[in-house]
Scaffold this motif. Structure first.
Motif, PDB file in Angstrom:
ATOM      1  N   SER A   1      69.950 -24.799 -13.430  1.00 35.57           N
ATOM      2  CA  SER A   1      70.940 -24.201 -12.529  1.00 35.57           C
ATOM      3  C   SER A   1      71.195 -25.167 -11.383  1.00 35.57           C
ATOM      4  O   SER A   1      70.294 -25.873 -10.937  1.00 35.57           O
ATOM      5  CB  SER A   1      70.441 -22.859 -11.997  1.00 35.57           C
ATOM      6  N   VAL A   2      72.445 -25.188 -10.917  1.00 36.03           N
ATOM      7  CA  VAL A   2      72.841 -26.072  -9.818  1.00 36.03           C
ATOM      8  C   VAL A   2      73.493 -25.214  -8.737  1.00 36.03           C
ATOM      9  O   VAL A   2      74.433 -24.469  -9.015  1.00 36.03           O
ATOM     10  CB  VAL A   2      73.825 -27.159 -10.297  1.00 36.03           C
ATOM     11  N   TYR A   3      72.997 -25.322  -7.525  1.00 32.41           N
ATOM     12  CA  TYR A   3      73.502 -24.508  -6.421  1.00 32.41           C
ATOM     13  C   TYR A   3      73.316 -25.275  -5.120  1.00 32.41           C
ATOM     14  O   TYR A   3      72.752 -26.371  -5.093  1.00 32.41           O
ATOM     15  CB  TYR A   3      72.751 -23.165  -6.359  1.00 32.41           C
ATOM     16  N   GLY A   4      73.807 -24.710  -4.012  1.00 35.05           N
ATOM     17  CA  GLY A   4      73.645 -25.405  -2.742  1.00 35.05           C
ATOM     18  C   GLY A   4      74.496 -24.803  -1.652  1.00 35.05           C
ATOM     19  O   GLY A   4      74.835 -23.610  -1.688  1.00 35.05           O
ATOM     20  N   ALA A   5      74.874 -25.644  -0.680  1.00 31.91           N
ATOM     21  CA  ALA A   5      75.599 -25.151   0.487  1.00 31.91           C
ATOM     22  C   ALA A   5      76.387 -26.279   1.149  1.00 31.91           C
ATOM     23  O   ALA A   5      76.046 -27.460   1.022  1.00 31.91           O
ATOM     24  CB  ALA A   5      74.623 -24.533   1.491  1.00 31.91           C
ATOM     25  N   TYR A   6      77.438 -25.881   1.858  1.00 28.36           N
ATOM     26  CA  TYR A   6      78.282 -26.818   2.605  1.00 28.36           C
ATOM     27  C   TYR A   6      78.284 -26.435   4.080  1.00 28.36           C
ATOM     28  O   TYR A   6      78.285 -25.248   4.424  1.00 28.36           O
ATOM     29  CB  TYR A   6      79.717 -26.775   2.084  1.00 28.36           C
ATOM     30  N   THR A   7      78.272 -27.444   4.946  1.00 26.40           N
ATOM     31  CA  THR A   7      78.478 -27.212   6.373  1.00 26.40           C
ATOM     32  C   THR A   7      79.436 -28.254   6.919  1.00 26.40           C
ATOM     33  O   THR A   7      79.365 -29.436   6.544  1.00 26.40           O
ATOM     34  CB  THR A   7      77.165 -27.252   7.171  1.00 26.40           C
ATOM     35  N   ALA A   8      80.338 -27.828   7.777  1.00 30.53           N
ATOM     36  CA  ALA A   8      81.324 -28.724   8.375  1.00 30.53           C
ATOM     37  C   ALA A   8      80.809 -29.374   9.651  1.00 30.53           C
ATOM     38  O   ALA A   8      81.487 -30.236  10.222  1.00 30.53           O
ATOM     39  CB  ALA A   8      82.616 -27.953   8.672  1.00 30.53           C
ATOM     40  N   VAL A   9      79.617 -28.979  10.123  1.00 28.68           N
ATOM     41  CA  VAL A   9      79.057 -29.563  11.347  1.00 28.68           C
ATOM     42  C   VAL A   9      77.858 -30.443  10.995  1.00 28.68           C
ATOM     43  O   VAL A   9      77.277 -30.336   9.918  1.00 28.68           O
ATOM     44  CB  VAL A   9      78.639 -28.469  12.355  1.00 28.68           C
TER      45      VAL A   9
ATOM     46  N   ALA B   1      82.058 -21.650  11.054  1.00 27.13           N
ATOM     47  CA  ALA B   1      82.759 -20.626  10.284  1.00 27.13           C
ATOM     48  C   ALA B   1      83.164 -21.130   8.900  1.00 27.13           C
ATOM     49  O   ALA B   1      83.471 -20.333   8.007  1.00 27.13           O
ATOM     50  CB  ALA B   1      83.996 -20.158  11.048  1.00 27.13           C
ATOM     51  N   LYS B   2      83.156 -22.453   8.703  1.00 31.31           N
ATOM     52  CA  LYS B   2      83.561 -23.024   7.416  1.00 31.31           C
ATOM     53  C   LYS B   2      82.396 -23.162   6.437  1.00 31.31           C
ATOM     54  O   LYS B   2      82.602 -23.507   5.274  1.00 31.31           O
ATOM     55  CB  LYS B   2      84.211 -24.386   7.635  1.00 31.31           C
ATOM     56  N   ALA B   3      81.188 -22.922   6.887  1.00 26.18           N
ATOM     57  CA  ALA B   3      80.019 -23.087   6.017  1.00 26.18           C
ATOM     58  C   ALA B   3      80.042 -22.061   4.879  1.00 26.18           C
ATOM     59  O   ALA B   3      80.527 -20.939   5.042  1.00 26.18           O
ATOM     60  CB  ALA B   3      78.740 -22.934   6.826  1.00 26.18           C
TER      61      ALA B   3
ATOM     62  N   PHE C   1      80.220 -18.582  -1.835  1.00 25.70           N
ATOM     63  CA  PHE C   1      79.711 -17.469  -1.033  1.00 25.70           C
ATOM     64  C   PHE C   1      79.973 -17.771   0.437  1.00 25.70           C
ATOM     65  O   PHE C   1      79.219 -18.502   1.084  1.00 25.70           O
ATOM     66  CB  PHE C   1      78.218 -17.276  -1.293  1.00 25.70           C
ATOM     67  N   PRO C   2      81.076 -17.231   0.991  1.00 31.26           N
ATOM     68  CA  PRO C   2      81.482 -17.595   2.355  1.00 31.26           C
ATOM     69  C   PRO C   2      80.586 -16.982   3.429  1.00 31.26           C
ATOM     70  O   PRO C   2      79.870 -16.004   3.189  1.00 31.26           O
ATOM     71  CB  PRO C   2      82.898 -17.033   2.448  1.00 31.26           C
ATOM     72  N   ASN C   3      80.650 -17.575   4.609  1.00 32.40           N
ATOM     73  CA  ASN C   3      79.919 -17.047   5.761  1.00 32.40           C
ATOM     74  C   ASN C   3      80.580 -15.739   6.209  1.00 32.40           C
ATOM     75  O   ASN C   3      81.803 -15.628   6.246  1.00 32.40           O
ATOM     76  CB  ASN C   3      79.952 -18.080   6.896  1.00 32.40           C
TER      77      ASN C   3
ATOM     78  N   ALA D   1      75.052 -20.412  11.388  1.00 27.42           N
ATOM     79  CA  ALA D   1      75.391 -20.846  10.030  1.00 27.42           C
ATOM     80  C   ALA D   1      74.329 -21.780   9.464  1.00 27.42           C
ATOM     81  O   ALA D   1      73.953 -21.665   8.289  1.00 27.42           O
ATOM     82  CB  ALA D   1      76.750 -21.543  10.016  1.00 27.42           C
ATOM     83  N   ILE D   2      73.842 -22.723  10.296  1.00 27.68           N
ATOM     84  CA  ILE D   2      72.775 -23.618   9.851  1.00 27.68           C
ATOM     85  C   ILE D   2      71.724 -23.723  10.952  1.00 27.68           C
ATOM     86  O   ILE D   2      72.002 -23.438  12.130  1.00 27.68           O
ATOM     87  CB  ILE D   2      73.295 -25.031   9.503  1.00 27.68           C
ATOM     88  N   TYR D   3      70.516 -24.128  10.561  1.00 19.98           N
ATOM     89  CA  TYR D   3      69.415 -24.253  11.513  1.00 19.98           C
ATOM     90  C   TYR D   3      68.824 -25.658  11.394  1.00 19.98           C
ATOM     91  O   TYR D   3      68.379 -26.070  10.318  1.00 19.98           O
ATOM     92  CB  TYR D   3      68.342 -23.211  11.231  1.00 19.98           C
ATOM     93  N   GLY D   4      68.868 -26.391  12.511  1.00 28.22           N
ATOM     94  CA  GLY D   4      68.359 -27.747  12.515  1.00 28.22           C
ATOM     95  C   GLY D   4      67.013 -27.851  13.200  1.00 28.22           C
ATOM     96  O   GLY D   4      66.912 -27.634  14.409  1.00 28.22           O
ATOM     97  N   HIS D   5      65.981 -28.171  12.453  1.00 26.90           N
ATOM     98  CA  HIS D   5      64.627 -28.298  12.997  1.00 26.90           C
ATOM     99  C   HIS D   5      64.005 -29.569  12.434  1.00 26.90           C
ATOM    100  O   HIS D   5      64.134 -29.859  11.240  1.00 26.90           O
ATOM    101  CB  HIS D   5      63.790 -27.072  12.623  1.00 26.90           C
ATOM    102  N   ALA D   6      63.305 -30.319  13.276  1.00 28.56           N
ATOM    103  CA  ALA D   6      62.755 -31.607  12.874  1.00 28.56           C
ATOM    104  C   ALA D   6      61.801 -31.513  11.695  1.00 28.56           C
ATOM    105  O   ALA D   6      61.648 -32.473  10.939  1.00 28.56           O
ATOM    106  CB  ALA D   6      62.048 -32.271  14.058  1.00 28.56           C
ATOM    107  N   ASN D   7      61.157 -30.347  11.519  1.00 26.46           N
ATOM    108  CA  ASN D   7      60.188 -30.204  10.439  1.00 26.46           C
ATOM    109  C   ASN D   7      60.733 -29.416   9.250  1.00 26.46           C
ATOM    110  O   ASN D   7      59.997 -29.098   8.327  1.00 26.46           O
ATOM    111  CB  ASN D   7      58.906 -29.534  10.946  1.00 26.46           C
ATOM    112  N   TYR D   8      62.045 -29.100   9.290  1.00 29.18           N
ATOM    113  CA  TYR D   8      62.673 -28.342   8.203  1.00 29.18           C
ATOM    114  C   TYR D   8      63.700 -29.209   7.483  1.00 29.18           C
ATOM    115  O   TYR D   8      64.421 -29.998   8.108  1.00 29.18           O
ATOM    116  CB  TYR D   8      63.397 -27.098   8.731  1.00 29.18           C
TER     117      TYR D   8
END
Length: 402
Positions: free
Chosen positions: A69-77, A89-91, A107-109, A116-123
């Motif tokens: 299976s192939v899946y994932g996500a898009y973010t514009a930022v 809002a585009k994610a 699957f829209p936001n 929409a996204i979470y940015g963490h140095a250890n993630y």
């Protein structure tokens, strides 16, 4: 490429998937996808992910699991490492394939882009307020050919899953063969081509084909033919280039030369000289293409570079080869190779070899013939210099004898 239960599963984003993602991102535009991060290549490590992907603008994250299976996500930022959420809002999340079968869904936001996204140095890549898709944290060591990701998928918090769930998207697990992150940029074509005077017509094809077919060796050197040695690493496309040129004059797709690789080894095992025949007649042209075994890294520096597989670096060129000299991506690649090799840009010749085609393609023919004509011109330049050297040496001997 990975071998799963006797089947080969490709772990890289295919052209139809790029077209689908581009349509989801903005149906009025087309986009280039540039690979930034691949865990099978770069290691599955959060710090590595951020070092390669932070502040790079819009990205697509793609996961390939062991159930095909192939899946994932898009973010514009852009991704960040500051431990905070970003509004986008585009994610969206998506799936492209399920159990080896194409099954595309977006699957829209559903939260106006909040968290929409979470940015963490250890993630690693993390999407949604409830960690709808949380890929991994820290470092994940490979187990055989599998990366057992330690993240989670609590789908439905920030993204509208339209009845889909953890089982119908991800097969109920996060064991993957690979994870990739691509930079997504709107395609840009130049207003004017960076190589001029190329007419993508049948008439132009016939003109340069005739020039190649009627090429004659430089007189005065007692040479019956010109031998062009193809040198390059394993899988570069040396044998395929011969097959492409041979196909043009045979009138159909030719596979006379063995092509491809077995693991890291070349299928060409020794020096071989190929004649190009005029159709199926006995007449051959006044040049030969000489194939060699693929070279290991750091062996040999060619004087002319055939830039193969250009359709794999530019979607616009892949869809229409006549866009090659309008493509900023191909131009940048040509400039980069010229700089690395210390050669003039005119010595870097873009080509597209016949690979999966079953019929001749006019644009492929034109590009191959242009490259071959340029090579024959370089051959003549070299031989003119040799002729001058021979003449100078004769004059020197005459003066000495006098």
């Amino acid at each position: 490429m990975e071998l799963i239960a006797g089947n080969i599963m490709t772990t890289n984003l295919k052209q139809p998937d790029k077209v689908q993602l581009s349509t989801w991102i903005d149906p009025s535009k087309r986009h280039n996808f540039t690979l930034l991060y691949k865990i099978s290549r770069d290691g599955c490590n959060a710090q590595t992910f951020h070092s390669l992907c932070d502040n790079k603008g819009p990205t697509v994250t793609v996961l390939y699991n062991t159930s095909e299976s192939v899946y994932g996500a898009y973010t514009a930022v852009s991704w960040q490492s500051n431990g905070s959420y970003s509004i986008d809002a585009k994610a969206f999340l998506f799936k492209l394939k399920y159990n080896g079968t194409a099954h595309s869904m977006k699957f829209p936001n559903k939260t106006d882009g909040k968290k929409a996204i979470y940015g963490h140095a250890n993630y690693g890549p993390t999407f949604g307020s409830g960690y709808d898709l949380y890929c991994f944290s820290g470092t994940i060591n490979k187990s055989g050919i599998i990366f057992p990701l330690n993240g989670s998928a609590t789908l439905g918090y920030a993204y509208d899953m339209q009845g889909q769930d953890y089982n119908t998207v991800m097969n109920g697990h996060l064991e993957v063969l690979d994870l990739e992150v691509y930079s997504v940029q709107e395609r840009m074509l130049l207003q004017k081509p960076w190589i001029r005077n190329v007419d993508w017509s049948q008439k132009f094809e016939q003109e340069i084909k005739e020039k190649v077919a009627t090429y004659k060796p430089l007189p005065g050197l007692d040479l019956q033919q010109r031998r062009i040695l193809l040198v390059g690493q394993v899988g570069a496309g040396k044998s395929s280039y011969f097959n492409t040129v041979n196909s043009i004059f045979r009138g159909h797709i030719s596979s006379q030369a063995n092509v491809g690789t077995t693991e890291q080894h070349s299928l060409t095992t020794s020096y071989r000289m190929y004649e190009i025949h005029d159709g199926y007649g006995s007449k051959t042209f006044n040049f030969r293409l000489c194939d060699t075994r693929g070279l290991e890294e750091n062996q040999g520096i060619p004087q002319v570079v055939l830039l193969t597989k250009i359709d794999e670096i530019c979607e616009e060129t892949s869809e229409d080869l006549s866009n090659v000299f309008f493509s900023t991506v191909v131009k940048e690649c040509v400039d980069k190779v010229a700089s690395l090799m210390g050669l003039p840009r005119s010595h870097i010749l873009p080509v597209k070899n016949y690979e999966c085609e079953v019929e001749l393609d006019q644009n492929i023919n034109i590009l191959a013939l242009l490259s071959l004509r340029r090579i024959l011109n370089f051959v003549d330049d070299f031989l003119f210099n040799k002729s001058d050297e021979i003449a100078a040496e004769k004059m020197k001997r005459l003066k000495v004898s006098d």
